[in-house]
Design a protein around this motif. Structure first.
Motif, short mmCIF file in Angstrom:
data_model
loop_
_atom_site.label_atom_id
_atom_site.label_comp_id
_atom_site.label_asym_id
_atom_site.label_seq_id
_atom_site.Cartn_x
_atom_site.Cartn_y
_atom_site.Cartn_z
N THR A 152 49.88 44.73 28.45
CA THR A 152 52.10 43.71 27.73
C THR A 152 53.29 43.53 29.80
OG1 THR A 152 50.99 44.49 25.91
CG2 THR A 152 53.57 43.70 26.44
N GLY A 153 53.36 42.35 29.37
CA GLY A 153 54.18 41.74 30.47
C GLY A 153 53.51 42.01 31.60
N ARG A 154 52.53 41.46 31.96
CA ARG A 154 51.80 41.80 33.00
C ARG A 154 50.33 40.26 33.30
NH1 ARG A 154 53.21 45.14 36.63
NH2 ARG A 154 53.57 46.96 35.17
N LYS A 155 49.87 40.06 34.52
CA LYS A 155 48.64 38.80 33.97
C LYS A 155 47.45 39.50 34.29
CE LYS A 155 51.23 37.30 37.65
NZ LYS A 155 52.64 37.42 37.61
N ILE A 156 46.55 38.08 33.98
CA ILE A 156 45.19 39.15 33.43
C ILE A 156 44.52 37.22 33.98
CG2 ILE A 156 44.81 38.31 31.55
CD1 ILE A 156 42.37 40.27 31.76
N GLU A 185 50.47 28.94 34.11
CA GLU A 185 49.57 27.34 34.95
C GLU A 185 49.35 27.76 36.35
OE1 GLU A 185 48.59 23.77 33.55
OE2 GLU A 185 49.42 25.77 30.99
N SER A 186 49.92 29.19 36.21
CA SER A 186 49.67 29.52 37.74
C SER A 186 49.89 31.46 37.77
CB SER A 186 50.29 28.89 38.92
OG SER A 186 51.58 29.77 39.20
N SER A 187 49.72 32.05 38.83
CA SER A 187 49.72 33.44 38.83
C SER A 187 51.17 33.47 39.35
CB SER A 187 49.19 33.61 39.52
OG SER A 187 49.12 33.39 41.48
N ASP A 188 51.75 32.99 39.67
CA ASP A 188 53.49 32.58 39.73
C ASP A 188 53.51 33.18 39.04
OD1 ASP A 188 52.81 33.17 42.69
OD2 ASP A 188 52.72 31.15 42.85
N GLU A 189 53.92 32.59 37.81
CA GLU A 189 54.03 32.19 37.22
C GLU A 189 55.19 33.34 36.30
OE1 GLU A 189 54.60 29.64 32.52
OE2 GLU A 189 53.10 29.04 34.15
N SER A 190 56.33 33.50 35.36
CA SER A 190 56.97 34.46 35.23
C SER A 190 55.72 35.15 33.64
CB SER A 190 58.16 34.50 35.09
OG SER A 190 58.57 33.34 33.93
N VAL A 191 56.11 36.71 33.15
CA VAL A 191 55.26 36.89 31.77
C VAL A 191 56.41 37.37 31.19
CG1 VAL A 191 53.46 38.05 31.04
CG2 VAL A 191 53.07 36.76 33.22
N GLU A 192 56.76 37.39 30.13
CA GLU A 192 57.66 37.67 29.04
C GLU A 192 57.05 38.70 28.85
OE1 GLU A 192 60.71 36.59 28.23
OE2 GLU A 192 60.56 34.75 29.59
N ALA A 193 58.05 39.62 28.54
CA ALA A 193 57.98 41.73 28.77
C ALA A 193 56.78 41.69 27.09
CB ALA A 193 58.97 42.55 27.56
N TYR A 198 48.02 34.82 30.80
CA TYR A 198 46.45 35.01 31.47
C TYR A 198 46.83 33.09 32.23
CZ TYR A 198 45.22 31.26 27.20
OH TYR A 198 45.47 30.11 26.53
N VAL A 199 45.85 33.59 33.58
CA VAL A 199 45.46 31.79 34.73
C VAL A 199 43.62 31.86 34.12
CG1 VAL A 199 47.83 32.32 35.42
CG2 VAL A 199 45.81 33.77 36.88
N ALA A 219 40.97 41.06 35.66
CA ALA A 219 40.41 40.27 35.42
C ALA A 219 39.57 40.45 34.37
CB ALA A 219 39.98 39.65 36.58
N ALA A 220 39.04 39.73 34.32
CA ALA A 220 37.57 39.99 33.25
C ALA A 220 36.57 38.84 33.92
CB ALA A 220 37.46 39.20 32.06
N ILE A 221 34.91 39.29 34.57
CA ILE A 221 34.17 38.43 35.06
C ILE A 221 33.01 39.86 33.78
CG2 ILE A 221 35.12 38.94 37.31
CD1 ILE A 221 33.81 41.62 37.88
N ASP A 222 31.94 38.73 33.95
CA ASP A 222 30.51 39.50 33.77
C ASP A 222 30.28 40.94 33.90
OD1 ASP A 222 27.95 38.70 35.13
OD2 ASP A 222 29.08 37.56 35.48
N HIS A 223 29.70 41.09 33.36
CA HIS A 223 29.10 42.88 33.90
C HIS A 223 28.10 42.95 35.68
CE1 HIS A 223 25.68 42.65 31.63
NE2 HIS A 223 24.80 43.57 32.56
N ARG A 224 27.70 42.24 35.02
CA ARG A 224 27.00 42.43 37.19
C ARG A 224 27.27 41.46 37.63
NH1 ARG A 224 22.34 45.16 37.55
NH2 ARG A 224 21.62 43.82 35.49
N SER A 225 28.36 40.90 37.73
CA SER A 225 29.38 40.36 38.66
C SER A 225 29.92 41.84 39.06
CB SER A 225 30.49 39.45 38.75
OG SER A 225 29.50 38.30 38.48
N PHE A 226 30.75 42.54 38.12
CA PHE A 226 31.14 43.87 38.09
C PHE A 226 30.37 44.89 39.05
CE2 PHE A 226 32.94 47.73 37.23
CZ PHE A 226 34.22 48.04 37.83
N LEU A 227 29.15 44.84 38.49
CA LEU A 227 28.18 45.57 39.31
C LEU A 227 27.54 45.38 40.48
CD1 LEU A 227 25.99 46.92 36.05
CD2 LEU A 227 27.38 47.78 37.40
#
Length: 313
Positions: A152-156, A185-193, A198-199, A219-227
């Motif tokens: 919460t208040g962060r970016k993913i 729209e970008s990872s530089d955009e601010s996020v409310e508390a 998400y970008v 971040a979110a990736i499929d399990h195979r990519s994570f492994l």
């Protein structure tokens, strides 16, 4: 594919001269990259894919198209082709117009294509050795995050809006966890508390690098990519959540295709892992292990449910 080439030949004696005469016509023909075609079988089976790298995809898909064509002679088919499209909308158009017969993708884009084109799911594809897959949501351990609520208040970072594992599964999972997901729209955009911003990074590898470089918090990736992340890097990461599993890939055929032809296509695909030739073709086809009768309609239905939750986000 049979290829014939004649370099410079030293003509010695009448036997060599005769050989030169017999082969002259063949030598004059340019080398072809097309598979051999039975002139009596002019029908075509067309395999489609969505990609931004057409040459690479065609190389990977062509052996499968050729294999199908070689086993569909009773339907007058002797030619296998591959067509690619830049996005799911374009692929749906190709299926709807009959310019593509078979399409392979993960459940979410398959659902979108099915909705737009009336293409029907017939089989599950085991891609990369996986019958099913799921999403891992992760952060760097030194961030101190241990649960989704900490975001919460962060970016993913997600992959792209048509990705099953890179968007729909994690998006719904986080929404169901009570998080207020807001697109940025970008990872530089601010996020409310009270938000989780998400970008879209457009790629799993970008997701990983964006987390490591602190461009995003998770971040979110499929399990195979994570492994597949190098062990040293993976050990510095914390898994915050895992989503439900869905079929790795779905096989769709266009609406209106002859039911007898559809059944024959199913049998060919189902039996491919039973022969050395079939297994070799599947290996070239992005390390496919097998096809099976897993109830893919259920996966498509589940994707419809998930789509209803994310379509207005």
């Amino acid at each position: 594919m049979l290829r014939t080439f004649f370099g410079k030949t030293l003509l010695v004696g009448i036997a060599t001269l005769l050989l030169s005469c017999n082969t002259q016509t063949t030598a004059e023909n340019p080398e072809s990259t097309e598979p051999p075609v039975n002139s009596e079988l002019t029908g075509t089976i067309i395999v489609g894919d969505v990609t931004s790298q057409p040459a690479k995809k065609i190389k990977r898909f062509q052996p499968l198209a050729d294999y199908l064509a070689a086993n569909l002679g009773e339907f007058g088919i002797g030619i296998g082709e591959v067509k690619v499209a830049p996005d799911v909308e374009a692929m749906a158009s190709l299926l709807k117009s009959g310019q593509v017969d078979i399409y392979f993708d993960s459940p979410y884009p398959s659902m979108l294509v099915s909705e737009l084109s009336n293409a029907q799911p017939i089989l599950r594809r085991w891609k990369g050795g996986d019958a099913a897959y799921y999403t891992i949501i992760f952060a760097m351990t030194d961030s101190g995050f241990t649960s989704l609520q900490d975001l919460t208040g962060r970016k993913i970072a997600f992959d792209d809006p048509t990705s099953t594992s890179g968007y729909v599964l994690p998006m719904v999972h986080m929404m169901e966890a009570g998080l207020n997901m807001v697109k940025k729209e970008s990872s530089d955009e601010s996020v409310e508390a009270d938000q989780v911003g998400y970008v879209f990074s457009q790629d799993d590898q970008n997701n990983i690098q964006w987390v490591i470089s602190n461009r995003v918090d998770a971040a979110a990736i499929d399990h195979r990519s994570f492994l597949n992340i190098p062990a040293e890097s993976r050990e510095a990461m914390t898994v915050l959540a895992e989503t439900e599993e869905v079929a790795r890939h779905v096989v769709l055929v266009r609406g209106g295709l002859d039911p007898k032809l559809v059944e024959q296509i199913k049998q060919i695909l189902l039996n491919m892992d039973q022969s050395p030739e079939g297994r070799e073709v599947m290996e070239k086809f992005e390390e496919t292990t097998k096809f099976d009768n897993f109830p893919t309609e259920g996966d498509i239905d589940r994707m419809r449910e998930l789509y209803e939750k994310v379509k207005n986000k």
